[in-house]
Design a protein around this motif. Structure first.
Motif, PDB file in Angstrom:
ATOM      1  N   UNK A   1       0.854  -1.189   0.000  1.00 25.35           N
ATOM      2  CA  UNK A   1       0.000   0.000   0.000  1.00 25.35           C
ATOM      3  C   UNK A   1       0.885   1.233   0.000  1.00 25.35           C
ATOM      4  N   UNK A   2       0.471   2.248  -0.731  1.00 26.31           N
ATOM      5  CA  UNK A   2       1.223   3.493  -0.798  1.00 26.31           C
ATOM      6  C   UNK A   2       0.784   4.396   0.350  1.00 26.31           C
ATOM      7  N   UNK A   3       1.721   4.752   1.236  1.00 25.56           N
ATOM      8  CA  UNK A   3       1.414   5.592   2.389  1.00 25.56           C
ATOM      9  C   UNK A   3       2.463   6.686   2.522  1.00 25.56           C
ATOM     10  N   UNK A   4       2.012   7.908   2.764  1.00 32.46           N
ATOM     11  CA  UNK A   4       2.953   8.991   3.031  1.00 32.46           C
ATOM     12  C   UNK A   4       3.644   8.732   4.372  1.00 32.46           C
ATOM     13  N   UNK A   5       4.707   9.456   4.624  1.00 31.36           N
ATOM     14  CA  UNK A   5       5.499   9.183   5.817  1.00 31.36           C
ATOM     15  C   UNK A   5       4.676   9.289   7.092  1.00 31.36           C
ATOM     16  N   UNK A   6       3.835  10.302   7.175  1.00 37.80           N
ATOM     17  CA  UNK A   6       3.026  10.484   8.377  1.00 37.80           C
ATOM     18  C   UNK A   6       2.079   9.306   8.581  1.00 37.80           C
ATOM     19  N   UNK A   7       1.397   8.892   7.526  1.00 45.17           N
ATOM     20  CA  UNK A   7       0.402   7.833   7.687  1.00 45.17           C
ATOM     21  C   UNK A   7       1.035   6.449   7.724  1.00 45.17           C
ATOM     22  N   UNK A   8       2.238   6.325   7.183  1.00 42.73           N
ATOM     23  CA  UNK A   8       2.990   5.092   7.383  1.00 42.73           C
ATOM     24  C   UNK A   8       3.248   4.901   8.878  1.00 42.73           C
ATOM     25  N   UNK A   9       3.615   5.988   9.540  1.00 39.35           N
ATOM     26  CA  UNK A   9       3.825   5.925  10.990  1.00 39.35           C
ATOM     27  C   UNK A   9       2.517   5.622  11.716  1.00 39.35           C
ATOM     28  N   UNK A  10       1.417   6.251  11.277  1.00 38.73           N
ATOM     29  CA  UNK A  10       0.122   5.999  11.900  1.00 38.73           C
ATOM     30  C   UNK A  10      -0.247   4.518  11.835  1.00 38.73           C
ATOM     31  N   UNK A  11      -0.013   3.906  10.678  1.00 45.49           N
ATOM     32  CA  UNK A  11      -0.379   2.503  10.503  1.00 45.49           C
ATOM     33  C   UNK A  11       0.494   1.594  11.362  1.00 45.49           C
ATOM     34  N   UNK A  12       1.714   2.011  11.635  1.00 45.00           N
ATOM     35  CA  UNK A  12       2.582   1.235  12.524  1.00 45.00           C
ATOM     36  C   UNK A  12       2.248   1.489  13.998  1.00 45.00           C
ATOM     37  N   UNK A  13       1.287   2.383  14.262  1.00 46.72           N
ATOM     38  CA  UNK A  13       0.922   2.700  15.640  1.00 46.72           C
ATOM     39  C   UNK A  13      -0.597   2.649  15.847  1.00 46.72           C
ATOM     40  N   UNK A  14      -1.241   1.644  15.260  1.00 42.65           N
ATOM     41  CA  UNK A  14      -2.630   1.398  15.604  1.00 42.65           C
ATOM     42  C   UNK A  14      -3.644   1.584  14.505  1.00 42.65           C
ATOM     43  N   UNK A  15      -3.438   2.539  13.589  1.00 41.70           N
ATOM     44  CA  UNK A  15      -4.359   2.686  12.477  1.00 41.70           C
ATOM     45  C   UNK A  15      -4.153   1.526  11.490  1.00 41.70           C
ATOM     46  N   UNK A  16      -5.114   1.317  10.600  1.00 38.11           N
ATOM     47  CA  UNK A  16      -5.043   0.164   9.714  1.00 38.11           C
ATOM     48  C   UNK A  16      -5.651   0.520   8.367  1.00 38.11           C
ATOM     49  N   UNK A  17      -5.022   0.066   7.276  1.00 40.64           N
ATOM     50  CA  UNK A  17      -5.579   0.213   5.937  1.00 40.64           C
ATOM     51  C   UNK A  17      -5.791  -1.174   5.346  1.00 40.64           C
ATOM     52  N   UNK A  18      -6.907  -1.334   4.643  1.00 36.84           N
ATOM     53  CA  UNK A  18      -7.242  -2.594   3.987  1.00 36.84           C
ATOM     54  C   UNK A  18      -7.816  -2.307   2.611  1.00 36.84           C
ATOM     55  N   UNK A  19      -7.603  -3.225   1.684  1.00 36.30           N
ATOM     56  CA  UNK A  19      -8.156  -3.097   0.338  1.00 36.30           C
ATOM     57  C   UNK A  19      -9.243  -4.150   0.165  1.00 36.30           C
ATOM     58  N   UNK A  20     -10.480  -3.693  -0.080  1.00 39.03           N
ATOM     59  CA  UNK A  20     -11.578  -4.645  -0.161  1.00 39.03           C
ATOM     60  C   UNK A  20     -11.582  -5.346  -1.520  1.00 39.03           C
ATOM     61  N   UNK A  21     -12.398  -6.397  -1.687  1.00 33.97           N
ATOM     62  CA  UNK A  21     -12.404  -7.148  -2.952  1.00 33.97           C
ATOM     63  C   UNK A  21     -12.708  -6.291  -4.173  1.00 33.97           C
ATOM     64  N   UNK A  22     -13.398  -5.176  -3.972  1.00 33.95           N
ATOM     65  CA  UNK A  22     -13.692  -4.293  -5.091  1.00 33.95           C
ATOM     66  C   UNK A  22     -12.573  -3.329  -5.435  1.00 33.95           C
TER      67      UNK A  22
END
Length: 400
Positions: A359-380
């Motif tokens: 997944x493409x994440x900017x530096x800030x949100x890359x850090x967010x995802x490593x600290x509790x936030x989550x991104x997922x890609x649905x079947x669509x």
């Protein structure tokens, strides 16, 4: 808010063909006033949200980013709203006219484009009466054509700098960097007025954009964090000069056992200039980095130096950029050249280095995802973003 929605619904339902010419014009004038008042209230609300860092609720750093990502405003319009909120704090007469619907958002922007915190500070230092200009601008905005306000603002700029530009006094600039035994550093700087203003403006922009609720940092700590963020942004941009055939970058040395251990492992990684970081931080940096294998002998002598191996190959990165185009975190949309390729399941834990696991994440949100936030890609193929409490961040959701 429900009453406001009902009033707007009633306006939409009204048959304009049943109105006289005079009634249509009266309606138009009233709607201009309503739009002005609504714009003023939007500006006030955005300024409050900026000061309280409300956008952190959706994982974003600034209200400008939130307005672009969640409200779908253009970058120019989002900047205008934020900029206007900041300047109106210094000019109450202008703010009052805006709130009453007598002054337009565009007129406020004429002032906000030219007058910022720096100009206000300079005016106070020079003893310029801001109140007088505020009252004149409010009167011109309500009584004169739109273009007249620009001339009134120019008079303020002329009063700030009646003698014209000064010569460039740069000979006294000094910066000393002292590194301590643990890798931390102390800075000592002497800057001329022009250079100091540039540094202050750059750091202040970052400090003001990052003011979360409950922030207990001292001003000195905020300035230091701003300076580090400024350097981090420049390193990430890739525009710094090449240093000894390679672009400047962050180097971390960490034992393989510490890197794969799920424990935090404080002090497990050694930075290029001697500081130490935790294994968890090293894993974050390794998510989209270049890995070099070095086999060490019992006496600490390198026995085998493996070639650099990119976890994310250039070909894979191109594929991820083509698919995602920008940061996939809800409401962000940072361009691809600001982004890392994040492993949805970390490669250390068996996650494949593949398009499906990236997944493409900017530096800030890359850090967010490593600290509790989550991104997922649905079947669509749609990206979804979840807060640490598993609630989804939805774009454009109407208030209930």
């Amino acid at each position: 808010m429900s009453e406001l929605q009902s009033a707007l619904d009633a306006l939409v339902a009204e048959d304009l063909h049943g109105l006289t010419d005079g009634a249509v014009l009266d309606r138009t004038a009233l709607l201009v006033q309503v739009v002005n008042r609504a714009s003023a209230e939007l500006t006030r609300t955005v300024r409050h949200a900026e000061l309280t860092q409300t956008c952190e609720h959706d994982g974003l750093k600034s209200m400008r980013s939130w307005l672009i990502g969640h409200a779908r405003l253009s970058q120019t319009e989002a900047s205008r709203v934020v900029r206007s909120g900041r300047v109106l704090e210094h000019f109450p007469a202008l703010a009052a006219g805006f709130a009453q619907g007598e002054i337009t958002a565009a007129q406020v922007n004429v002032v906000a484009e030219k007058i910022g915190a720096g100009e206000v500070a300079r005016a106070e230092e020079q003893g310029i009466d801001l109140t007088a200009f505020d009252q004149v601008w409010a009167r011109v905005a309500t009584e004169s054509p739109h273009e007249s306000l620009a001339a009134a603002v120019q008079a303020f700029e002329n009063a700030l700098d009646p003698d014209g530009p000064e010569p460039d006094p740069t000979e006294g600039r000094r910066l000393t960097i002292v590194k301590h035994a643990d890798g931390s550093i102390s800075l000592r700087a002497d800057l001329d007025v022009v250079g100091g203003e540039k540094v202050q403006a750059a750091i202040e922009s970052i400090v003001q954009a990052d003011r979360p609720k409950g922030d207990e940092r001292t001003r000195a700590q905020q300035n230091a964090d701003g300076l580090v963020q400024l350097c981090e942004n420049q390193l990430a941009s890739g525009n710094l000069p090449v240093l000894r055939t390679v672009k400047p970058h962050v180097v971390v040395g960490v034992d393989l056992e510490d890197l794969v251990d799920p424990a935090t492992g404080p002090g497990a990684g050694e930075m290029g200039f001697g500081a130490t970081i935790s294994a968890a931080r090293a894993r974050y940096l390794a998510c989209d980095g270049s890995i070099s294998r070095i086999v060490m002998g019992p006496d600490g002598t390198p026995l085998d130096l493996g070639r650099d191996h990119r976890v994310v190959t250039p070909g894979l990165r191109k594929a991820v950029e083509r698919r995602d185009k920008s940061c996939v975190f809800a409401g962000c949309g940072a361009p691809s050249w600001w982004c890392d390729v994040h492993h949805l399941i970390h490669w250390l834990h068996g996650g494949e280095t593949s398009l499906q696991n990236s997944a493409l994440l900017c530096e800030r949100h890359h850090t967010k995802v490593h600290h509790g936030f989550r991104v997922e890609r649905d079947p669509g193929g749609r990206w979804r973003t979840y807060r640490p409490d598993d609630t989804e961040i939805l774009i454009g959701a109407l208030p209930h």
